[in-house]
Design an enzyme around this catalytic site. Structure first.
Site, PDB file in Angstrom:
ATOM      1  N   GLU A 378      15.227  11.678 -18.704  1.00 27.17           N
ATOM      2  CA  GLU A 378      16.469  11.816 -17.899  1.00 27.17           C
ATOM      3  C   GLU A 378      16.884  13.284 -17.779  1.00 27.17           C
ATOM      4  OE1 GLU A 378      16.706   8.472 -16.448  1.00 27.17           O
ATOM      5  OE2 GLU A 378      18.779   9.143 -16.512  1.00 27.17           O
ATOM      6  N   THR A 380      15.359  17.249 -19.312  1.00 25.69           N
ATOM      7  CA  THR A 380      15.250  17.840 -20.655  1.00 25.69           C
ATOM      8  C   THR A 380      16.559  18.542 -21.026  1.00 25.69           C
ATOM      9  OG1 THR A 380      14.486  19.966 -19.833  1.00 25.69           O
ATOM     10  CG2 THR A 380      12.782  18.301 -20.256  1.00 25.69           C
TER      11      THR A 380
HETATM   12  C1  LIG Z   1       9.435   7.825 -22.778  1.00 27.59           C
HETATM   13  C2  LIG Z   1       9.693   8.398 -21.429  1.00 27.59           C
HETATM   14  C3  LIG Z   1      10.242   7.588 -20.435  1.00 27.59           C
HETATM   15  C4  LIG Z   1      10.460   8.096 -19.157  1.00 27.59           C
HETATM   16  N1  LIG Z   1      10.944   7.256 -18.176  1.00 27.59           N
HETATM   17  C5  LIG Z   1      11.016   7.710 -16.893  1.00 27.59           C
HETATM   18  C6  LIG Z   1      11.352   6.814 -15.821  1.00 27.59           C
HETATM   19  O1  LIG Z   1      11.625   5.635 -16.034  1.00 27.59           O
HETATM   20  N2  LIG Z   1      11.341   7.320 -14.554  1.00 27.59           N
HETATM   21  C7  LIG Z   1      11.039   8.618 -14.264  1.00 27.59           C
HETATM   22  O2  LIG Z   1      11.050   8.998 -13.106  1.00 27.59           O
HETATM   23  N3  LIG Z   1      10.718   9.502 -15.269  1.00 27.59           N
HETATM   24  C8  LIG Z   1      10.697   9.073 -16.556  1.00 27.59           C
HETATM   25  N4  LIG Z   1      10.340   9.938 -17.582  1.00 27.59           N
HETATM   26  C9  LIG Z   1      10.008  11.318 -17.257  1.00 27.59           C
HETATM   27  C10 LIG Z   1      11.035  12.324 -17.760  1.00 27.59           C
HETATM   28  O3  LIG Z   1      12.252  12.191 -17.086  1.00 27.59           O
HETATM   29  C11 LIG Z   1      10.395  13.716 -17.618  1.00 27.59           C
HETATM   30  O4  LIG Z   1       9.349  13.786 -18.561  1.00 27.59           O
HETATM   31  C12 LIG Z   1      11.379  14.833 -17.848  1.00 27.59           C
HETATM   32  O5  LIG Z   1      12.298  14.893 -16.791  1.00 27.59           O
HETATM   33  C13 LIG Z   1      10.694  16.186 -18.000  1.00 27.59           C
HETATM   34  O6  LIG Z   1       9.848  16.430 -16.926  1.00 27.59           O
HETATM   35  P1  LIG Z   1       8.343  16.929 -17.176  1.00 27.59           P
HETATM   36  O7  LIG Z   1       7.713  15.893 -18.045  1.00 27.59           O
HETATM   37  O8  LIG Z   1       7.686  17.197 -15.872  1.00 27.59           O
HETATM   38  O9  LIG Z   1       8.482  18.262 -17.992  1.00 27.59           O
HETATM   39  P2  LIG Z   1       8.543  19.729 -17.408  1.00 27.59           P
HETATM   40  O10 LIG Z   1       9.471  19.784 -16.265  1.00 27.59           O
HETATM   41  O11 LIG Z   1       7.151  20.179 -17.137  1.00 27.59           O
HETATM   42  O12 LIG Z   1       9.151  20.529 -18.615  1.00 27.59           O
HETATM   43  C14 LIG Z   1       8.385  21.144 -19.638  1.00 27.59           C
HETATM   44  C15 LIG Z   1       9.292  22.118 -20.374  1.00 27.59           C
HETATM   45  O13 LIG Z   1       9.725  23.163 -19.468  1.00 27.59           O
HETATM   46  C16 LIG Z   1      11.140  23.256 -19.476  1.00 27.59           C
HETATM   47  N5  LIG Z   1      11.614  23.635 -18.147  1.00 27.59           N
HETATM   48  C17 LIG Z   1      11.206  23.170 -16.948  1.00 27.59           C
HETATM   49  N6  LIG Z   1      11.894  23.744 -15.941  1.00 27.59           N
HETATM   50  C18 LIG Z   1      12.767  24.604 -16.514  1.00 27.59           C
HETATM   51  C19 LIG Z   1      13.757  25.515 -16.022  1.00 27.59           C
HETATM   52  N7  LIG Z   1      13.998  25.643 -14.715  1.00 27.59           N
HETATM   53  N8  LIG Z   1      14.460  26.272 -16.916  1.00 27.59           N
HETATM   54  C20 LIG Z   1      14.244  26.136 -18.255  1.00 27.59           C
HETATM   55  N9  LIG Z   1      13.311  25.290 -18.786  1.00 27.59           N
HETATM   56  C21 LIG Z   1      12.594  24.548 -17.939  1.00 27.59           C
HETATM   57  C22 LIG Z   1      11.606  21.872 -19.846  1.00 27.59           C
HETATM   58  O14 LIG Z   1      12.927  21.881 -20.345  1.00 27.59           O
HETATM   59  C23 LIG Z   1      10.577  21.479 -20.886  1.00 27.59           C
HETATM   60  O15 LIG Z   1      10.926  22.044 -22.115  1.00 27.59           O
HETATM   61  C24 LIG Z   1      10.155   9.450 -18.873  1.00 27.59           C
HETATM   62  C25 LIG Z   1       9.636  10.278 -19.887  1.00 27.59           C
HETATM   63  C26 LIG Z   1       9.404   9.770 -21.146  1.00 27.59           C
HETATM   64  C27 LIG Z   1       8.814  10.679 -22.183  1.00 27.59           C
END
Ligand SMILES: Cc1cc2nc3c(=O)[nH]c(=O)nc-3n(C[C@H](O)[C@H](O)[C@H](O)COP(=O)(O)OP(=O)(O)OC[C@H]3O[C@@H](n4cnc5c(N)ncnc54)[C@H](O)[C@@H]3O)c2cc1C
Length: 400
Positions: A378, A380
């Site tokens: 939801e 990070t």
């Molecule tokens: C158990 C689980 C259930 C989930 N359920 C759903 C679901 O039902 N539907 C859905 O759509 N998604 C779902 N997700 C996905 C989740 O919402 C994403 O994993 C999350 O939003 C982070 O996106 P990412 O994985 O691409 O990480 P990234 O965006 O790649 O982030 C990696 C790191 O970079 C940091 N970062 C990225 N951009 C910035 C910035 N601009 N400034 C500072 N730091 C930054 C982040 O904070 C993080 O530390 C789920 C994830 C998990 C683990």
């Protein structure tokens, strides 16, 4: 001012859900974690009782003072959710119901879509789920980067792309999936579709094995030349066309978070409280036996208790604003950021207090693993801080 006392209906909901969490969820908590699944017969039984993860709608956004109308849905949802997560957060996420897919349909769907997709969650039938599919390999925090395409064709759209980490994505009867009609339009090109299970070209390619929330299904979904009819475009064509550069799928996605982030914060608070209550009970029994001073643990326990209460108050404020139809994006981000971090720190401190007994096949160890995900999904923690910073500084012309 608002009162901090629960009203009779809120108290009743809290007590009923707590009873359910203690007597129905806790007994299968460790088994579900081990199986990385929630037993089907348990889900069928629960479906008949009618308890689900209740995610309410935000309402119509900003309203003037005179237009405020008092609703309870968001507050009841966070009160109930804290209790469910106290029982078991992974099982809570697996309770039958529309899940995170419910809010976008509630606030952006046409009356016909609400009827068609939300009326399937009745008690007496087989358990059913909905899901919300936004995240992609190249678009998580940066939602504007979604690559899944939706190409207009006669009578509908052809979807191609991949979604990852989708809660209940495999078992869901339908998924609210976000795609772009034109990558060059950026956010304005985003659209939300309700894709039904069994639609040709729509499949689940994998279920993730996670360190925490293991019993909650997290799926990867694929759209390959998947035809979705016009009537499944959320809100219908007019919704996106009516205000020029107005509503897009991006806005649908963001509005969903204003409702669901308080729910996630309430879950994190419930996990922390579960670990805290377990730890304090054990310490009260065990410490005198071993001649240890409770005082040594008291400071740590007191700081955990304060953090839990602070997280709950931030969460309630955010839900209260949502019930009044007031903008709550900043508060939703604040409670999510605070509670997610708090849950991880609190469960970690509880493990330290328990010592080695907490480390093997232990419910507090499981809660610690479960808590980690709450500062990731939801949005990070870093992203929540950015949202808060934007709300604080942009009114002064400082771009964040
Ligand atoms: C158990 C689980 C259930 C989930 N359920 C759903 C679901 O039902 N539907 C859905 O759509 N998604 C779902 N997700 C996905 C989740 O919402 C994403 O994993 C999350 O939003 C982070 O996106 P990412 O994985 O691409 O990480 P990234 O965006 O790649 O982030 C990696 C790191 O970079 C940091 N970062 C990225 N951009 C910035 C910035 N601009 N400034 C500072 N730091 C930054 C982040 O904070 C993080 O530390 C789920 C994830 C998990 C683990």
């Amino acid at each position: 001012m608002i009162s901090y006392e629960l009203e009779p209906q809120q108290q009743q909901v809290k007590e009923i859900v707590h009873w359910f969490a203690e007597n129905e969820m806790r007994p299968i908590s460790m088994l579900a974690d081990k199986l990385a699944n929630v037993p089907d017969d348990w889900l069928r039984k629960v479906n008949n009782i009618g308890i689900s993860m209740s995610t309410s709608t935000l309402g119509e956004g900003s309203k003037s003072e005179g237009q405020k109308k008092e609703r309870q849905g968001n507050r009841l949802a966070v009160i109930a959710t804290e209790e469910l997560a106290w029982g078991d957060a992974a099982i809570a996420l697996t309770l039958p119901g529309p899940g995170l897919g419910g809010p976008p349909i509630q606030h952006s769907g046409t009356p016909e879509q609400k009827q068609r997709f939300l009326s399937i969650f009745s008690r007496d039938e087989e358990p059913r789920w909905g899901a919300y599919a936004l995240t992609e390999p190249e678009a998580g925090s940066d939602v504007s980067g979604i690559q899944t395409t939706a190409v207009k064709t006669k009578g509908g759209y052809i979807l191609n792309g991949q979604k990852i980490f989708i809660t209940n994505g495999k078992r869901a009867s339908w998924v609210v999936a976000f795609a772009t009609i034109n990558k060059e339009l950026g956010r304005a090109g985003h659209r939300a579709f309700v894709v039904e299970k069994g639609t040709p070209g729509f499949s689940c390619s994998r279920v993730a094995h996670k360190m925490g929330l293991r019993a909650s299904e997290t799926a990867e979904l694929v759209f390959e030349d998947c035809f979705v009819p016009d009537e499944n475009l959320l809100g219908g064509e007019e919704y996106y066309e009516s205000k020029g550069s107005g509503p897009s799928g991006f806005r649908v996605a963001m509005k969903t978070f204003d409702t669901t982030r308080p729910i996630i914060a309430a879950m994190a608070t419930g996990i922390a409280r579960g670990a805290y209550e377990y730890t304090i009970d054990l310490i009260k029994k065990e410490y005198p036996l071993h001649g240890r001073q409770f005082q040594m643990a008291a400071e740590t326990l007191a700081s955990i208790q304060q953090s839990i209460e602070a997280a709950r108050l931030l969460t309630w404020e955010s839900a209260w604003k949502a019930d009044l139809g007031l903008p709550n994006a900043k508060e939703a981000a604040m409670c999510k950021a605070f509670a997610g971090k708090m849950a991880l720190e609190s469960t970690s401190k509880c493990l330290e207090l328990l010592g080695p007994i907490g480390l093997e096949n232990h419910i507090v160890e499981k809660m610690y693993r479960d808590a980690k995900i709450f500062d990731i999904f939801e949005g990070t923690n870093q992203i929540q801080q950015l949202i808060v910073a934007r709300h604080l500084y942009e009114p002064f012309g400082i771009r964040v």
